[in-house]
Write an enzyme that holds these catalytic residues in place. Structure first.
Site, PDB file in Angstrom:
ATOM      1  N   ASP A  58     -88.691  14.364  11.177  1.00 28.09           N
ATOM      2  CA  ASP A  58     -87.774  14.900  10.268  1.00 28.09           C
ATOM      3  C   ASP A  58     -88.192  14.508   8.819  1.00 28.09           C
ATOM      4  O   ASP A  58     -87.384  14.271   7.941  1.00 28.09           O
ATOM      5  CB  ASP A  58     -86.544  14.461  10.348  1.00 28.09           C
ATOM      6  CG  ASP A  58     -86.323  12.890  10.667  1.00 28.09           C
ATOM      7  OD1 ASP A  58     -87.440  12.185  10.251  1.00 28.09           O
ATOM      8  OD2 ASP A  58     -85.575  12.356  11.300  1.00 28.09           O
ATOM      9  N   GLU A 107     -90.501  15.604  19.163  1.00 27.72           N
ATOM     10  CA  GLU A 107     -89.431  14.812  18.565  1.00 27.72           C
ATOM     11  C   GLU A 107     -88.144  15.919  18.105  1.00 27.72           C
ATOM     12  O   GLU A 107     -87.712  15.774  16.911  1.00 27.72           O
ATOM     13  CB  GLU A 107     -89.495  13.692  17.858  1.00 27.72           C
ATOM     14  CG  GLU A 107     -88.289  12.635  17.976  1.00 27.72           C
ATOM     15  CD  GLU A 107     -88.384  11.466  16.997  1.00 27.72           C
ATOM     16  OE1 GLU A 107     -88.506  11.707  15.798  1.00 27.72           O
ATOM     17  OE2 GLU A 107     -88.547  10.460  17.610  1.00 27.72           O
ATOM     18  N   GLU A 151     -83.151  13.650   6.258  1.00 24.71           N
ATOM     19  CA  GLU A 151     -83.932  13.838   7.561  1.00 24.71           C
ATOM     20  C   GLU A 151     -82.930  14.702   8.450  1.00 24.71           C
ATOM     21  O   GLU A 151     -83.333  15.723   9.172  1.00 24.71           O
ATOM     22  CB  GLU A 151     -84.235  12.517   8.014  1.00 24.71           C
ATOM     23  CG  GLU A 151     -85.079  11.544   7.622  1.00 24.71           C
ATOM     24  CD  GLU A 151     -84.753  10.646   6.397  1.00 24.71           C
ATOM     25  OE1 GLU A 151     -83.466  10.709   6.334  1.00 24.71           O
ATOM     26  OE2 GLU A 151     -85.699   9.990   5.864  1.00 24.71           O
ATOM     27  N   HIS A 206     -85.135   0.640   5.410  1.00 20.83           N
ATOM     28  CA  HIS A 206     -85.940   1.344   4.317  1.00 20.83           C
ATOM     29  C   HIS A 206     -85.101   2.747   4.072  1.00 20.83           C
ATOM     30  O   HIS A 206     -85.673   3.475   3.235  1.00 20.83           O
ATOM     31  CB  HIS A 206     -87.078   1.849   5.069  1.00 20.83           C
ATOM     32  CG  HIS A 206     -87.459   2.683   5.845  1.00 20.83           C
ATOM     33  ND1 HIS A 206     -87.292   4.129   5.749  1.00 20.83           N
ATOM     34  CD2 HIS A 206     -87.535   2.465   7.390  1.00 20.83           C
ATOM     35  CE1 HIS A 206     -87.455   4.769   6.937  1.00 20.83           C
ATOM     36  NE2 HIS A 206     -87.678   3.750   7.864  1.00 20.83           N
ATOM     37  N   ARG A 247     -83.098   5.982   2.693  1.00 23.97           N
ATOM     38  CA  ARG A 247     -82.655   6.325   1.453  1.00 23.97           C
ATOM     39  C   ARG A 247     -81.109   6.200   1.402  1.00 23.97           C
ATOM     40  O   ARG A 247     -80.719   5.756   0.094  1.00 23.97           O
ATOM     41  CB  ARG A 247     -83.059   7.582   1.360  1.00 23.97           C
ATOM     42  CG  ARG A 247     -83.913   8.139   0.287  1.00 23.97           C
ATOM     43  CD  ARG A 247     -84.635   9.444   0.597  1.00 23.97           C
ATOM     44  NE  ARG A 247     -86.115   9.248   0.586  1.00 23.97           N
ATOM     45  CZ  ARG A 247     -87.033   9.312  -0.547  1.00 23.97           C
ATOM     46  NH1 ARG A 247     -86.497   9.480  -1.713  1.00 23.97           N
ATOM     47  NH2 ARG A 247     -88.283   9.136  -0.548  1.00 23.97           N
ATOM     48  N   HIS A 253     -90.930  -2.541   3.742  1.00 25.69           N
ATOM     49  CA  HIS A 253     -91.436  -1.128   3.444  1.00 25.69           C
ATOM     50  C   HIS A 253     -91.708  -1.121   1.964  1.00 25.69           C
ATOM     51  O   HIS A 253     -91.144  -1.649   1.128  1.00 25.69           O
ATOM     52  CB  HIS A 253     -90.186  -0.018   3.679  1.00 25.69           C
ATOM     53  CG  HIS A 253     -90.768   1.017   3.788  1.00 25.69           C
ATOM     54  ND1 HIS A 253     -90.973   1.951   2.551  1.00 25.69           N
ATOM     55  CD2 HIS A 253     -90.586   2.080   4.923  1.00 25.69           C
ATOM     56  CE1 HIS A 253     -91.194   3.162   2.759  1.00 25.69           C
ATOM     57  NE2 HIS A 253     -91.074   3.251   4.333  1.00 25.69           N
TER      58      HIS A 253
HETATM   59  C1  UD1 Z   1     -90.530   8.672   4.474  1.00 24.42           C
HETATM   60  C2  UD1 Z   1     -89.478   9.513   5.176  1.00 24.42           C
HETATM   61  C3  UD1 Z   1     -88.519   8.983   6.058  1.00 24.42           C
HETATM   62  C4  UD1 Z   1     -89.342   8.117   6.874  1.00 24.42           C
HETATM   63  C5  UD1 Z   1     -90.153   7.122   6.277  1.00 24.42           C
HETATM   64  C6  UD1 Z   1     -91.010   6.323   7.231  1.00 24.42           C
HETATM   65  C7  UD1 Z   1     -89.085  11.461   3.677  1.00 24.42           C
HETATM   66  C8  UD1 Z   1     -88.021  12.026   2.940  1.00 24.42           C
HETATM   67  N1  UD1 Z   1     -88.539  10.039   4.026  1.00 24.42           N
HETATM   68  O1  UD1 Z   1     -89.435   7.640   3.644  1.00 24.42           O
HETATM   69  O2  UD1 Z   1     -87.874  10.040   6.767  1.00 24.42           O
HETATM   70  O3  UD1 Z   1     -88.214   7.408   7.700  1.00 24.42           O
HETATM   71  O4  UD1 Z   1     -90.941   7.881   5.407  1.00 24.42           O
HETATM   72  O5  UD1 Z   1     -91.391   4.952   6.681  1.00 24.42           O
HETATM   73  O6  UD1 Z   1     -89.696  12.269   4.179  1.00 24.42           O
HETATM   74  N2  UD1 Z   1     -95.179   4.024  -0.537  1.00 24.42           N
HETATM   75  C9  UD1 Z   1     -96.376   3.168  -0.737  1.00 24.42           C
HETATM   76  N3  UD1 Z   1     -97.619   3.234   0.118  1.00 24.42           N
HETATM   77  C10 UD1 Z   1     -97.118   3.865   1.393  1.00 24.42           C
HETATM   78  C11 UD1 Z   1     -95.869   4.329   1.680  1.00 24.42           C
HETATM   79  C12 UD1 Z   1     -94.997   4.305   0.787  1.00 24.42           C
HETATM   80  O7  UD1 Z   1     -96.458   2.728  -1.916  1.00 24.42           O
HETATM   81  O8  UD1 Z   1     -98.107   3.602   2.158  1.00 24.42           O
HETATM   82  C13 UD1 Z   1     -94.303   3.852  -1.641  1.00 24.42           C
HETATM   83  C14 UD1 Z   1     -94.662   4.869  -2.775  1.00 24.42           C
HETATM   84  O9  UD1 Z   1     -93.964   4.372  -4.066  1.00 24.42           O
HETATM   85  C15 UD1 Z   1     -93.887   6.086  -2.335  1.00 24.42           C
HETATM   86  C16 UD1 Z   1     -92.650   5.626  -2.032  1.00 24.42           C
HETATM   87  O10 UD1 Z   1     -92.927   4.476  -0.956  1.00 24.42           O
HETATM   88  O11 UD1 Z   1     -93.533   6.977  -3.392  1.00 24.42           O
HETATM   89  C17 UD1 Z   1     -91.737   6.396  -1.032  1.00 24.42           C
HETATM   90  O12 UD1 Z   1     -92.475   7.338  -0.068  1.00 24.42           O
HETATM   91  P1  UD1 Z   1     -91.718   8.577   0.754  1.00 24.42           P
HETATM   92  O13 UD1 Z   1     -92.522   8.864   1.836  1.00 24.42           O
HETATM   93  O14 UD1 Z   1     -91.298   9.334  -0.366  1.00 24.42           O
HETATM   94  O15 UD1 Z   1     -90.425   8.056   1.269  1.00 24.42           O
HETATM   95  P2  UD1 Z   1     -90.109   6.771   2.391  1.00 24.42           P
HETATM   96  O16 UD1 Z   1     -88.924   6.035   1.937  1.00 24.42           O
HETATM   97  O17 UD1 Z   1     -91.177   5.987   2.607  1.00 24.42           O
HETATM   98  N1  UDP Z   2     -93.955  -0.402  11.982  1.00 29.71           N
HETATM   99  C1  UDP Z   2     -95.101  -0.994  11.701  1.00 29.71           C
HETATM  100  N2  UDP Z   2     -95.315  -1.880  10.771  1.00 29.71           N
HETATM  101  C2  UDP Z   2     -94.030  -2.725  10.088  1.00 29.71           C
HETATM  102  C3  UDP Z   2     -92.992  -2.106  10.519  1.00 29.71           C
HETATM  103  C4  UDP Z   2     -92.847  -0.839  11.219  1.00 29.71           C
HETATM  104  O1  UDP Z   2     -96.239  -0.430  12.261  1.00 29.71           O
HETATM  105  O2  UDP Z   2     -94.334  -3.449   9.448  1.00 29.71           O
HETATM  106  C5  UDP Z   2     -93.888   0.671  12.906  1.00 29.71           C
HETATM  107  C6  UDP Z   2     -92.917   0.517  14.077  1.00 29.71           C
HETATM  108  O3  UDP Z   2     -93.450  -0.106  15.111  1.00 29.71           O
HETATM  109  C7  UDP Z   2     -92.371   1.715  14.255  1.00 29.71           C
HETATM  110  C8  UDP Z   2     -92.530   2.730  13.013  1.00 29.71           C
HETATM  111  O4  UDP Z   2     -93.360   1.877  12.114  1.00 29.71           O
HETATM  112  O5  UDP Z   2     -93.258   2.704  15.312  1.00 29.71           O
HETATM  113  C9  UDP Z   2     -91.240   3.028  12.206  1.00 29.71           C
HETATM  114  O6  UDP Z   2     -91.566   3.515  10.973  1.00 29.71           O
HETATM  115  P1  UDP Z   2     -90.552   3.390   9.935  1.00 29.71           P
HETATM  116  O7  UDP Z   2     -89.582   2.357  10.262  1.00 29.71           O
HETATM  117  O8  UDP Z   2     -91.224   3.375   8.584  1.00 29.71           O
HETATM  118  O9  UDP Z   2     -89.878   5.114   9.939  1.00 29.71           O
HETATM  119  P2  UDP Z   2     -88.707   5.594  10.916  1.00 29.71           P
HETATM  120  O10 UDP Z   2     -89.175   5.428  12.382  1.00 29.71           O
HETATM  121  O11 UDP Z   2     -87.646   4.909  10.555  1.00 29.71           O
HETATM  122  O12 UDP Z   2     -88.778   7.104  10.513  1.00 29.71           O
END
Ligand code: UD1
Ligand code: UDP
Length: 366
Positions: free
Chosen positions: A97, A119, A133, A206, A208, A239
């Site tokens: 999602d 999923e 999501e 993490h 939103r 995160h």
């Molecule tokens: C995203 C997904 C969420 C998912 C989550 C898993 C959307 C809208 N949100 O949220 O559904 O649960 O990922 O973790 O699709 N960033 C880094 N490095 C990284 C990753 C993120 O610096 O490797 C920082 C960046 O500043 C980026 C911000 O995190 O702009 C947000 O990333 P984004 O993918 O937009 O949202 P998440 O909160 O990570």
């Molecule tokens: N995870 C990871 N490193 C971490 C925290 C989580 O590899 O430091 C893994 C965790 O085992 C799970 C996945 O990340 O499989 C979950 O991702 P996240 O919580 O970012 O996203 P969500 O599942 O909420 O979309």
């Protein structure tokens, strides 16, 4: 030869699609499998791809610091569309999602390319929780052709939305495949500090919809917990989203029994889960992984699209209110009977063969 393009962007998509990509590779005489990453996440994505030894055929490298939903959506729509026009796949696969999943499904629809949704069918019924999501996955359901539901509840939700039954497939969740694959392999856990023999509480958060006051409230609960219970230790890989980093580091830094870490490599995180006494999380994937490992989980959210774990008795939905988090955590720390009942409840999410089922179905339909 038929061509399948798997499109993914974030850490959890990579974890949950890796077993499908690895399974597709076993059928390379029948189907050409290609991978496109948007890199909605960068570092958090790359380490998963490395662990599963997946090299993307297309890397759109789209992540920006503190990215905006609309801007990321529009950049991803254009870039993914270009890849689809070039590859002309017979089907694309997306997972879950995220914005990447939703946008890839839309881009495919515009080019009359069928979408397989891994999923599918998770719902809270609340359009703003989780945000965005809940709407992303409903959009993918409307656009998609093949719906791979992880549980019966998810399959039923899709039927209730008038998705034709012959396109709904009950497969189990691929997260089980990934986790079992990972914990069977030896890993040298490198945390940068020694884990004491105290009950370890592993935390992630993490979402939103929790940004601002809810996230601050749950951080305050964690600080209270270590101050009230001098036998516990908290490990919290934070995160990389700046909206998470700032409050977590402001409220929880500088306590000897709270370890704030960078996001851990998946294989390290999986092994750390096996050492945890209790998991506090708002993560979707971790809600599914914890019961496989027999780890009681407190879900730091107001709603969940994974009620199976709550109903099975392995997880409790506690929300983000400070007093409630403290109360529920201490109840589990102080009640061995309650703890054991949760630890023994078992996993409702699958048997570790979901990816094989998904690939078999795709091969038979193409
Ligand atoms: C995203 C997904 C969420 C998912 C989550 C898993 C959307 C809208 N949100 O949220 O559904 O649960 O990922 O973790 O699709 N960033 C880094 N490095 C990284 C990753 C993120 O610096 O490797 C920082 C960046 O500043 C980026 C911000 O995190 O702009 C947000 O990333 P984004 O993918 O937009 O949202 P998440 O909160 O990570
Ligand atoms: N995870 C990871 N490193 C971490 C925290 C989580 O590899 O430091 C893994 C965790 O085992 C799970 C996945 O990340 O499989 C979950 O991702 P996240 O919580 O970012 O996203 P969500 O599942 O909420 O979309």
């Amino acid at each position: 030869m038929k061509r399948i393009l798997t499109v993914l962007g974030t850490r959890p998509e990579a974890i949950k699609l890796a077993p499908v990509v690895l399974e597709l590779a076993k059928h390379s005489t029948k189907v050409q499998s290609l991978v496109c990453v948007t890199a909605q996440h960068r570092e958090m994505l790359d380490q998963i791809l490395e662990w599963f030894q997946i090299t993307p055929d297309f890397d759109l490298n789209l992540m920006q610091h503190n990215q905006d939903l609309a801007k990321f959506t529009s950049r991803a729509l254009t870039s993914i569309s270009d890849v689809l026009a070039q590859v002309k796949p017979d089907v694309i696969l997306v997972q879950g999602d995220t914005t990447t999943a939703m946008v890839a499904a839309l881009a495919a629809f515009y080019q009359h390319i069928p979408v397989g949704h891994v999923e599918a069918g998770l719902r809270t019924g609340n359009r703003y929780n989780p945000f965005p999501e809940e709407i992303n996955r409903r959009v993918v359901a409307v656009l998609g052709t093949f719906h791979f539901a992880p549980t019966k509840k998810a399959a039923d939700a899709l039927k209730a939305e008038q998705i034709p039954e012959e396109y709904i497939f009950l497969t189990g969740n691929t997260v089980v495949d990934s986790l079992l694959w990972t914990i069977q392999r030896p890993v040298q856990l490198e945390l940068g500090f020694n884990l004491e023999k105290r009950p370890l509480i592993l935390v992630t958060a993490h979402r939103r919809e929790s940004f601002g006051a809810p996230l601050e409230s749950l951080c305050l609960a964690l600080r209270d917990l270590v101050e009230r219970n001098n036998n516990i230790e908290i490990v919290y890989p934070v995160h990389l989203n700046p909206n998470v980093q700032e409050p977590v580091r402001r409220i929880l830094s500088n306590h000897s029994r709270i370890h704030l870490l960078e996001p851990l490599r998946y294989e390290h995180f999986a092994h750390l889960m096996t050492k945890a006494y209790l998991i506090l999380t708002d993560s979707g994937g971790i809600q599914e992984e914890a019961p496989i490992l027999g780890k009681p989980t407190l879900v730091l959210r107001e709603t969940t699209e994974r009620p199976e774990a709550i109903e099975a008795g392995t997880a409790i939905l506690v929300g983000v209110e400070r007093e409630r988090i403290i109360y529920e955590t201490e109840r589990l720390l102080n009640s061995p009977e309650k703890y054991q009942a949760m630890a023994m409840a078992g996993s409702p999410f699958g048997d570790g063969h979901a990816a094989e089922r998904i690939v078999d179905i795709l091969l038979s339909k193409l």
